[in-house]
Write a protein that holds these residues in place. Structure first.
Motif, mmCIF file in Angstrom:
data_model
loop_
_atom_site.group_PDB
_atom_site.id
_atom_site.type_symbol
_atom_site.label_atom_id
_atom_site.label_comp_id
_atom_site.label_asym_id
_atom_site.label_seq_id
_atom_site.Cartn_x
_atom_site.Cartn_y
_atom_site.Cartn_z
ATOM 1 N N ASP A 218 0.875 -1.102 -0.152
ATOM 2 C CA ASP A 218 -0.069 -0.105 0.089
ATOM 3 C C ASP A 218 0.934 1.188 0.001
ATOM 4 O O ASP A 218 0.655 2.158 -0.864
ATOM 5 N N ASN A 219 1.940 1.262 0.717
ATOM 6 C CA ASN A 219 2.794 2.541 0.847
ATOM 7 C C ASN A 219 4.201 2.212 0.560
ATOM 8 O O ASN A 219 4.928 3.395 0.568
ATOM 9 N N ILE A 220 4.506 1.161 0.668
ATOM 10 C CA ILE A 220 5.978 0.730 0.442
ATOM 11 C C ILE A 220 6.129 -0.623 -0.676
ATOM 12 O O ILE A 220 5.432 -1.599 -0.534
ATOM 13 N N ASP A 221 7.207 -0.457 -1.351
ATOM 14 C CA ASP A 221 7.411 -1.750 -2.087
ATOM 15 C C ASP A 221 8.468 -2.564 -1.337
ATOM 16 O O ASP A 221 9.370 -1.990 -0.853
ATOM 17 N N ARG A 222 8.412 -3.740 -1.337
ATOM 18 C CA ARG A 222 9.169 -4.895 -0.887
ATOM 19 C C ARG A 222 9.881 -5.646 -1.967
ATOM 20 O O ARG A 222 9.398 -6.081 -3.103
ATOM 21 N N TYR A 223 11.176 -6.002 -1.729
ATOM 22 C CA TYR A 223 11.959 -6.569 -2.451
ATOM 23 C C TYR A 223 12.389 -8.097 -1.742
ATOM 24 O O TYR A 223 13.223 -8.311 -0.835
ATOM 25 N N THR A 224 11.662 -8.937 -2.246
ATOM 26 C CA THR A 224 11.415 -10.571 -1.509
ATOM 27 C C THR A 224 12.666 -11.420 -2.204
ATOM 28 O O THR A 224 12.683 -11.571 -3.408
ATOM 29 N N PRO A 225 13.648 -11.797 -1.592
ATOM 30 C CA PRO A 225 14.747 -12.573 -2.251
ATOM 31 C C PRO A 225 14.000 -13.897 -2.779
ATOM 32 O O PRO A 225 13.075 -14.514 -2.320
ATOM 33 N N THR A 226 14.652 -14.398 -3.785
ATOM 34 C CA THR A 226 14.032 -15.751 -4.657
ATOM 35 C C THR A 226 15.330 -16.227 -5.420
ATOM 36 O O THR A 226 16.389 -16.098 -5.109
ATOM 37 N N THR A 227 14.871 -17.189 -6.185
ATOM 38 C CA THR A 227 15.924 -18.240 -6.679
ATOM 39 C C THR A 227 16.013 -17.759 -8.387
ATOM 40 O O THR A 227 15.059 -16.966 -8.881
ATOM 41 N N PRO A 228 17.043 -17.955 -9.089
ATOM 42 C CA PRO A 228 17.264 -17.384 -10.325
ATOM 43 C C PRO A 228 16.519 -18.168 -11.234
ATOM 44 O O PRO A 228 16.536 -17.599 -12.370
ATOM 45 N N ILE A 229 16.005 -19.411 -10.743
ATOM 46 C CA ILE A 229 15.327 -20.202 -11.934
ATOM 47 C C ILE A 229 13.873 -19.450 -12.512
ATOM 48 O O ILE A 229 13.448 -19.877 -13.377
ATOM 49 N N ILE A 230 13.296 -18.466 -11.684
ATOM 50 C CA ILE A 230 11.856 -17.920 -11.834
ATOM 51 C C ILE A 230 12.096 -16.811 -13.122
ATOM 52 O O ILE A 230 11.220 -16.644 -13.786
ATOM 53 N N PHE A 231 13.422 -16.290 -13.475
ATOM 54 C CA PHE A 231 13.539 -15.335 -14.428
ATOM 55 C C PHE A 231 13.366 -15.999 -15.827
ATOM 56 O O PHE A 231 14.127 -16.933 -15.866
#
Length: 357
Positions: A218-231
Motif C-alpha cells: 500500500d505504501n511501500i514496495d518490498r523486494y523479496t529474495p528468490t531463486t534465479p530459476i524464476i526469471f
C-alpha cells in the motif's frame, strides 16, 4: 519472444515502469544518467594506485568514503543465463569448463523510447572512461551493446540490447583480499560447482548476484529474495550494475558487472504461456511411402526373351513321385522321352545284337 508475446503492450508497460521508478529513485538510474545526476549522486571515476582498472564510484556522505556505484537499468529480458549451471557430461574436462561460467542478462526495449534513452546515456558513460585509460586506448564501441532481432508481421525488426554479466569464480591470484562466499544449494543443486579446484578458483563476494521479486504494498514496495530459476525471457526486470574499465588485448573496455536482478512484471510472459496452451497442436502427417513392385511375383510367361530377341524355350519336367526320376516332357512342343525309357531302349538294342551273333 514469439507471436504469442504482446510486444506492443510490453513497450507500454516498460515505459510506464521506467517513468515511475526513476521519479522516486534514491540511487543512480541509467535513464537519467547525465551531468546533473552525476553531481547529484556524487559519481566519479576512480583508479587505484598502480591499478590498471578504473571504476565508477559514488561518494558516501555518511562515511565520507568512496564506494562502488551501482546503476539501475530497466528492460525486457531477451537473453538470460543464470544458475543452476549444467555440464554437458560428467567428464572431468566438461566440469573444468565451469570455472569460466558467467551469469548474464541481456535487456532490450523492443523500440521503447525510454530504453533508447538509456542506451544513449550508457554510451556517454562509456566515453567518460577514455580519460582514465593510458593513451586513450579505450575501444571505440562498448561491448555491452548489441542487437536483438524480433519477428513481426511485417518482417524482422532489430533493437539495441544492453548486457550485464559476472563471472562465477575468481582466480586465487586475483582474489586478493576478497572474502570467499559459500555457494547456495539452490544455485548449485547437483553440486557441480563444488567440483571446481578450490586451490585455483574461489567464489567471492564480488562474484555474488542477488535475485529479488518486487512485491507492491500500500505504501511501500518490498523486494523479496528468490531463486534465479524464476526469471524468463520476456520478463520486465531491473538490473543493478557497476561499470568497470579493464585492460583487454592491448586496449581497454568497460564491463557492466551484474550485481542483482529484480523481477518487476512477469504478467506478459504468463499471458504468452497461457496463449500457447490454447493452441491445438497440428497432428503429424504420416510419411508417404513409394510403392514397390516385385517383378518376379505372379505368373511367369511361357517364353522369355533372350538378349538376341529370340524366344528361349522353356523346359517342363515333371518329377516322378515314386522314385524321384523325371518323366517325359516336351521341348518347344516336341515330345521328349524320360530317362527310364531311354535306358530300356538301349538295353533292348543290346540284346537283339547278341542274338544276331
Amino acid at each position: 519472444m514469439d507471436a504469442f508475446y504482446d510486444k506492443s503492450k510490453a513497450v507500454q508497460t516498460l515505459d510506464k515502469i521506467i517513468a515511475e521508478r526513476t521519479a522516486v529513485a534514491a540511487s543512480p538510474q541509467m535513464y537519467i544518467l547525465d551531468s546533473e545526476s552525476t553531481e547529484t549522486f556524487g559519481l566519479s571515476i576512480c583508479r587505484g594506485d598502480g591499478d590498471a582498472v578504473s571504476r565508477l564510484t559514488q561518494h558516501n556522505e555518511e562515511t565520507g568514503e568512496s564506494e562502488e556505484a551501482t546503476i539501475a537499468i530497466q528492460g525486457i529480458v531477451s537473453s538470460i543465463n543464470l544458475p543452476p549451471f549444467d555440464a554437458r557430461s560428467h567428464r572431468p574436462d566438461d566440469v573444468k569448463r565451469l570455472v569460466h561460467a558467467r551469469q548474464s542478462v541481456t535487456l532490450t526495449g523492443l523500440g521503447s523510447p525510454c530504453f533508447d534513452r538509456m542506451v544513449e546515456n550508457s554510451r556517454r558513460a562509456y566515453s567518460m572512461f577514455s580519460r582514465y585509460t593510458p593513451n586513450a586506448k579505450l575501444l571505440p564501441r562498448p561491448e555491452f551493446l548489441a542487437k536483438y532481432s524480433a519477428e513481426t508481421d511485417g518482417g524482422i525488426d532489430q533493437h539495441v540490447t544492453i548486457a550485464a554479466s559476472n563471472r562465477f569464480f575468481t582466480p586465487i591470484k586475483q582474489a586478493g583480499a576478497l572474502e570467499a562466499v559459500d555457494i547456495n544449494v539452490e544455485i548449485d543443486p547437483r553440486g557441480l560447482l563444488a567440483k571446481v579446484d578450490r586451490t585455483r578458483y574461489v567464489h567471492t563476494e564480488d562474484n555474488t548476484v542477488d535475485y529479488y521479486v518486487l512485491t507492491e504494498g500500500d505504501n511501500i514496495d518490498r523486494y523479496t529474495p528468490t531463486t534465479p530459476i524464476i526469471f524468463q525471457i520476456g520478463d520486465i526486470v531491473e538490473i543493478q550494475t557497476s561499470m568497470t574499465c579493464i585492460p583487454q588485448k592491448g586496449s581497454f573496455t568497460v564491463k557492466l558487472l551484474l550485481r542483482s536482478i529484480i523481477l518487476l512484471d512477469g504478467s506478459l510472459t504468463m499471458e504468452a504461456m497461457n496463449a500457447r496452451t490454447l493452441v491445438t497442436p497440428t497432428p503429424a502427417q504420416p510419411l508417404k511411402r513409394l510403392k514397390r513392385r516385385n517383378p518376379y511375383a505372379g505368373s511367369v510367361p511361357w517364353l522369355q526373351k533372350t538378349r538376341g530377341g529370340k524366344d528361349h524355350p522353356r523346359i517342363d519336367v515333371e518329377a516322378n513321385e515314386s522314385g524321384g526320376s523325371h518323366e517325359a516332357g516336351s521341348i518347344g512342343g516336341q515330345q521328349v522321352h524320360s530317362h527310364n525309357e531311354i535306358v530300356s531302349e538301349s538295353q533292348t538294342a543290346t540284346i537283339d545284337t547278341c542274338m544276331d551273333e
